[in-house]
Write a protein that holds these residues in place. Sequence first.
Motif, PDB file in Angstrom:
ATOM      1  N   THR A  80      -6.632 -16.000 -15.036  1.00 45.54           N
ATOM      2  CA  THR A  80      -5.456 -16.574 -14.384  1.00 45.54           C
ATOM      3  C   THR A  80      -4.992 -17.813 -15.135  1.00 45.54           C
ATOM      4  OG1 THR A  80      -6.683 -18.051 -12.896  1.00 45.54           O
ATOM      5  CG2 THR A  80      -6.377 -15.783 -12.161  1.00 45.54           C
ATOM      6  N   SER A  81      -3.693 -18.022 -15.148  1.00 46.59           N
ATOM      7  CA  SER A  81      -3.154 -19.192 -15.840  1.00 46.59           C
ATOM      8  C   SER A  81      -3.332 -20.464 -15.026  1.00 46.59           C
ATOM      9  CB  SER A  81      -1.671 -18.988 -16.144  1.00 46.59           C
ATOM     10  OG  SER A  81      -0.936 -18.868 -14.938  1.00 46.59           O
ATOM     11  N   VAL A  82      -3.656 -20.302 -13.742  1.00 47.94           N
ATOM     12  CA  VAL A  82      -3.820 -21.451 -12.846  1.00 47.94           C
ATOM     13  C   VAL A  82      -5.202 -21.390 -12.203  1.00 47.94           C
ATOM     14  CG1 VAL A  82      -1.363 -21.674 -12.375  1.00 47.94           C
ATOM     15  CG2 VAL A  82      -2.741 -20.178 -10.928  1.00 47.94           C
ATOM     16  N   PRO A  83      -5.808 -22.538 -11.902  1.00 49.97           N
ATOM     17  CA  PRO A  83      -7.123 -22.553 -11.246  1.00 49.97           C
ATOM     18  C   PRO A  83      -6.981 -22.341  -9.741  1.00 49.97           C
ATOM     19  CG  PRO A  83      -6.419 -24.797 -11.693  1.00 49.97           C
ATOM     20  CD  PRO A  83      -5.350 -23.903 -12.241  1.00 49.97           C
ATOM     21  N   THR A  84      -6.713 -21.109  -9.352  1.00 42.75           N
ATOM     22  CA  THR A  84      -6.484 -20.822  -7.943  1.00 42.75           C
ATOM     23  C   THR A  84      -7.715 -21.153  -7.105  1.00 42.75           C
ATOM     24  OG1 THR A  84      -5.805 -19.106  -6.387  1.00 42.75           O
ATOM     25  CG2 THR A  84      -7.201 -18.418  -8.219  1.00 42.75           C
ATOM     26  N   TYR A  85      -7.481 -21.668  -5.908  1.00 45.46           N
ATOM     27  CA  TYR A  85      -8.587 -22.090  -5.041  1.00 45.46           C
ATOM     28  C   TYR A  85      -9.393 -20.894  -4.545  1.00 45.46           C
ATOM     29  CZ  TYR A  85     -10.952 -24.268  -1.046  1.00 45.46           C
ATOM     30  OH  TYR A  85     -11.886 -24.701  -0.157  1.00 45.46           O
ATOM     31  N   ARG A  86      -8.686 -19.850  -4.141  1.00 45.63           N
ATOM     32  CA  ARG A  86      -9.327 -18.622  -3.681  1.00 45.63           C
ATOM     33  C   ARG A  86      -8.528 -17.429  -4.167  1.00 45.63           C
ATOM     34  NH1 ARG A  86      -9.501 -20.432   2.548  1.00 45.63           N
ATOM     35  NH2 ARG A  86     -11.290 -21.836   2.504  1.00 45.63           N
ATOM     36  N   ALA A  87      -9.107 -16.242  -3.982  1.00 48.46           N
ATOM     37  CA  ALA A  87      -8.376 -14.993  -4.173  1.00 48.46           C
ATOM     38  C   ALA A  87      -8.690 -14.116  -2.970  1.00 48.46           C
ATOM     39  CB  ALA A  87      -8.786 -14.310  -5.471  1.00 48.46           C
ATOM     40  N   GLY A  88      -7.745 -14.052  -2.034  1.00 44.52           N
ATOM     41  CA  GLY A  88      -7.915 -13.188  -0.880  1.00 44.52           C
ATOM     42  C   GLY A  88      -7.439 -11.789  -1.198  1.00 44.52           C
ATOM     43  N   PHE A  89      -7.761 -10.847  -0.338  1.00 46.28           N
ATOM     44  CA  PHE A  89      -7.327  -9.457  -0.526  1.00 46.28           C
ATOM     45  C   PHE A  89      -6.656  -8.987   0.755  1.00 46.28           C
ATOM     46  CE2 PHE A  89      -7.847  -4.814  -0.811  1.00 46.28           C
ATOM     47  CZ  PHE A  89      -7.330  -4.603  -2.083  1.00 46.28           C
ATOM     48  N   ILE A  90      -5.397  -8.525   0.608  1.00 51.50           N
ATOM     49  CA  ILE A  90      -4.606  -8.108   1.756  1.00 51.50           C
ATOM     50  C   ILE A  90      -4.226  -6.645   1.585  1.00 51.50           C
ATOM     51  CG2 ILE A  90      -2.571  -8.591   3.159  1.00 51.50           C
ATOM     52  CD1 ILE A  90      -2.508 -11.364   1.815  1.00 51.50           C
ATOM     53  N   LYS A  91      -4.524  -5.830   2.551  1.00 48.56           N
ATOM     54  CA  LYS A  91      -4.239  -4.403   2.458  1.00 48.56           C
ATOM     55  C   LYS A  91      -2.743  -4.143   2.642  1.00 48.56           C
ATOM     56  CE  LYS A  91      -8.792  -2.997   4.164  1.00 48.56           C
ATOM     57  NZ  LYS A  91      -9.527  -2.256   5.226  1.00 48.56           N
ATOM     58  N   TYR A  92      -2.279  -3.099   1.968  1.00 50.78           N
ATOM     59  CA  TYR A  92      -0.864  -2.732   2.076  1.00 50.78           C
ATOM     60  C   TYR A  92      -0.460  -2.454   3.516  1.00 50.78           C
ATOM     61  CZ  TYR A  92       0.071  -2.359  -2.952  1.00 50.78           C
ATOM     62  OH  TYR A  92       0.282  -2.640  -4.277  1.00 50.78           O
ATOM     63  N   GLU A  93      -1.370  -1.900   4.307  1.00 54.91           N
ATOM     64  CA  GLU A  93      -1.030  -1.609   5.699  1.00 54.91           C
ATOM     65  C   GLU A  93      -0.699  -2.885   6.472  1.00 54.91           C
ATOM     66  OE1 GLU A  93      -5.344  -1.257   7.873  1.00 54.91           O
ATOM     67  OE2 GLU A  93      -4.833   0.317   6.418  1.00 54.91           O
ATOM     68  N   GLN A  94      -1.236  -4.009   6.039  1.00 54.63           N
ATOM     69  CA  GLN A  94      -0.904  -5.287   6.657  1.00 54.63           C
ATOM     70  C   GLN A  94       0.432  -5.835   6.151  1.00 54.63           C
ATOM     71  OE1 GLN A  94      -4.996  -6.698   5.308  1.00 54.63           O
ATOM     72  NE2 GLN A  94      -4.765  -7.895   7.165  1.00 54.63           N
ATOM     73  N   LEU A  95       0.855  -5.372   4.981  1.00 54.97           N
ATOM     74  CA  LEU A  95       2.079  -5.873   4.353  1.00 54.97           C
ATOM     75  C   LEU A  95       3.292  -4.990   4.648  1.00 54.97           C
ATOM     76  CD1 LEU A  95       0.463  -6.683   0.898  1.00 54.97           C
ATOM     77  CD2 LEU A  95       1.168  -8.367   2.601  1.00 54.97           C
ATOM     78  N   ASP A  96       3.053  -3.827   5.203  1.00 55.16           N
ATOM     79  CA  ASP A  96       4.128  -2.903   5.518  1.00 55.16           C
ATOM     80  C   ASP A  96       5.061  -3.515   6.578  1.00 55.16           C
ATOM     81  OD1 ASP A  96       5.005   0.056   5.311  1.00 55.16           O
ATOM     82  OD2 ASP A  96       4.827  -0.252   7.482  1.00 55.16           O
ATOM     83  N   PRO A  97       6.381  -3.372   6.469  1.00 54.14           N
ATOM     84  CA  PRO A  97       7.143  -2.539   5.533  1.00 54.14           C
ATOM     85  C   PRO A  97       7.637  -3.307   4.308  1.00 54.14           C
ATOM     86  CG  PRO A  97       8.618  -3.327   7.234  1.00 54.14           C
ATOM     87  CD  PRO A  97       7.265  -3.923   7.551  1.00 54.14           C
ATOM     88  N   TYR A  98       7.187  -4.532   4.128  1.00 59.52           N
ATOM     89  CA  TYR A  98       7.718  -5.361   3.048  1.00 59.52           C
ATOM     90  C   TYR A  98       7.211  -4.964   1.672  1.00 59.52           C
ATOM     91  CZ  TYR A  98       8.775  -8.184   7.150  1.00 59.52           C
ATOM     92  OH  TYR A  98       9.224  -8.597   8.379  1.00 59.52           O
ATOM     93  N   LEU A  99       5.936  -4.590   1.592  1.00 58.12           N
ATOM     94  CA  LEU A  99       5.351  -4.203   0.311  1.00 58.12           C
ATOM     95  C   LEU A  99       4.559  -2.922   0.489  1.00 58.12           C
ATOM     96  CD1 LEU A  99       4.157  -7.736  -0.817  1.00 58.12           C
ATOM     97  CD2 LEU A  99       5.931  -6.389  -1.947  1.00 58.12           C
ATOM     98  N   LYS A 100       4.692  -2.036  -0.487  1.00 55.56           N
ATOM     99  CA  LYS A 100       4.009  -0.746  -0.446  1.00 55.56           C
ATOM    100  C   LYS A 100       3.418  -0.451  -1.814  1.00 55.56           C
ATOM    101  CE  LYS A 100       7.273   1.120   2.997  1.00 55.56           C
ATOM    102  NZ  LYS A 100       6.324   1.397   4.080  1.00 55.56           N
ATOM    103  N   PRO A 101       2.465   0.482  -1.883  1.00 54.36           N
ATOM    104  CA  PRO A 101       1.861   0.815  -3.188  1.00 54.36           C
ATOM    105  C   PRO A 101       2.903   1.307  -4.184  1.00 54.36           C
ATOM    106  CG  PRO A 101       0.584   1.762  -1.382  1.00 54.36           C
ATOM    107  CD  PRO A 101       1.841   1.227  -0.779  1.00 54.36           C
TER     108      PRO A 101
END
Length: 466
Positions: free
Chosen positions: A445-466
């Motif tokens: 990563t180009s930035v020292p991110t504090y964390r990296a979480g993981f969010i499932k597409y089903e939680q992001l629907d309908p805004y983001l999909k595979p």
Amino acid sequence: MKDWFKILIIGLLGTMMSRCSDGNLVKEIHLGLYNNNELKIRLDVTTTKPVDLYAEYWIDGKHPEKYRSVNTSKATSYKLVLTNILPDTTYSYHIVTVSNGDTTIGKTYNFKSHRLPLFLQEQFNVKVAAKATLPVEFNEGLMLINKRYAPGVAYLVDNKGQIRWYHTIDDLGFKVINFTKDKTLLSILGRNDEPTSYGSEILEINLLGDTLLHLKKGQGDFKQTIHHEILKNDKGQLVFIYVDKRIMDLTKVGGAKQDTVNGDGIMVMDKTGKQLYKWSVFDVMDPLKDAKILKTKKDWMHANSLSYDRDGNYLMSFYNNGQIWKINAKTGKVIYKFGKGGTIKMPVDCNFTQAHAAHINAQGNLMFFDNGVEKHQSGVYAMKIDEQHQSSTIAMHIQLPKEIFNGRMGSAYQINDTTTLVCCSKRHIVVLADNKGRLHWTMETSVPTYRAGFIKYEQLDPYLKP
């Protein structure tokens, strides 16, 4: 003229306006960026009469794999947002109207999305290990990553290192960010001169980038500096760690009569900034009984994560004493302390030193990133805690390669039973490790991110999909 319209660029849309013809109810269509974001396209549509209306859109050559804008209520002027947009990609779209039970599909138009701005290009570099087979679950979600200094950026990134969503702030950094069950992003914002993970503003946005909440230090009961964590509880209230600054007489241990000790606390506020609950380490510990207080008074405990156990009580990790506490969310009583010098008996081979991102995983175990400061090797633990007998056993232990030792910050979240997404912040790297510590995938990563979480597409629907 509205801001979005100012950024219309020739070539973004092949045809800027559609006029009603052949009985089509659509009168005009104007296209531009939404919230000045290259991955969100806005359509302003006017019709000859109120109808139900939405847009369908797809990548050219991939028809009939279609995406759909959110349906709107009846009107004669509609604002639609097309999300799930890839950069530098040609799309087709049409407007669908429903009137008196009749569905009409309008003329098909095209537009080409822009490339990402230069400052967002080449942010993430992915490598897959030879002969590695990535888990199916790793394709079913996106990673949440934040840039902590101004201009701040929040990213949702896929496992190819491609930015699928972003949000920027000019003058502040995203110190900490979390995804909520309401499909919003809740964050602590801070200036560059504020310490790592510390801030003085709270921002909540939805996946369209609209601001839902913005509180600044000084509003209502929001008087303290906040740091390292911000959550929503089941009532939708804000829960965060704050700096509890106390003036104390430390002459008994060689300090000043009016000395300052900075401790940590948990606060719950409503969205107006009204304080509803407050807890402090000073409620359960006496700094005068800490032999190292003169050395640690500026940052006595350094709480670095806050989460909920399955019974609704708090889990709070502390860097300086290397412990994880479970705290009764109603009474404030410490239920247990896990770590060296704690109340829970630890297995001999559980020798973690400093922890981050403590939480309960899918198996119900206490999971956390082990900074591994003393042995200069970081790792991940999942512990089965027996509160009744005040004991613990190791459910999982991942020893990461020494080359990515990460002495501060970091996180670890399971993708499935056998693989874990690990963020080594100081190393500017996120890795996918199996339970034996083998790295199957890495992302620089180009930035020292504090964390990296993981969010499932089903939680992001309908805004983001595979």
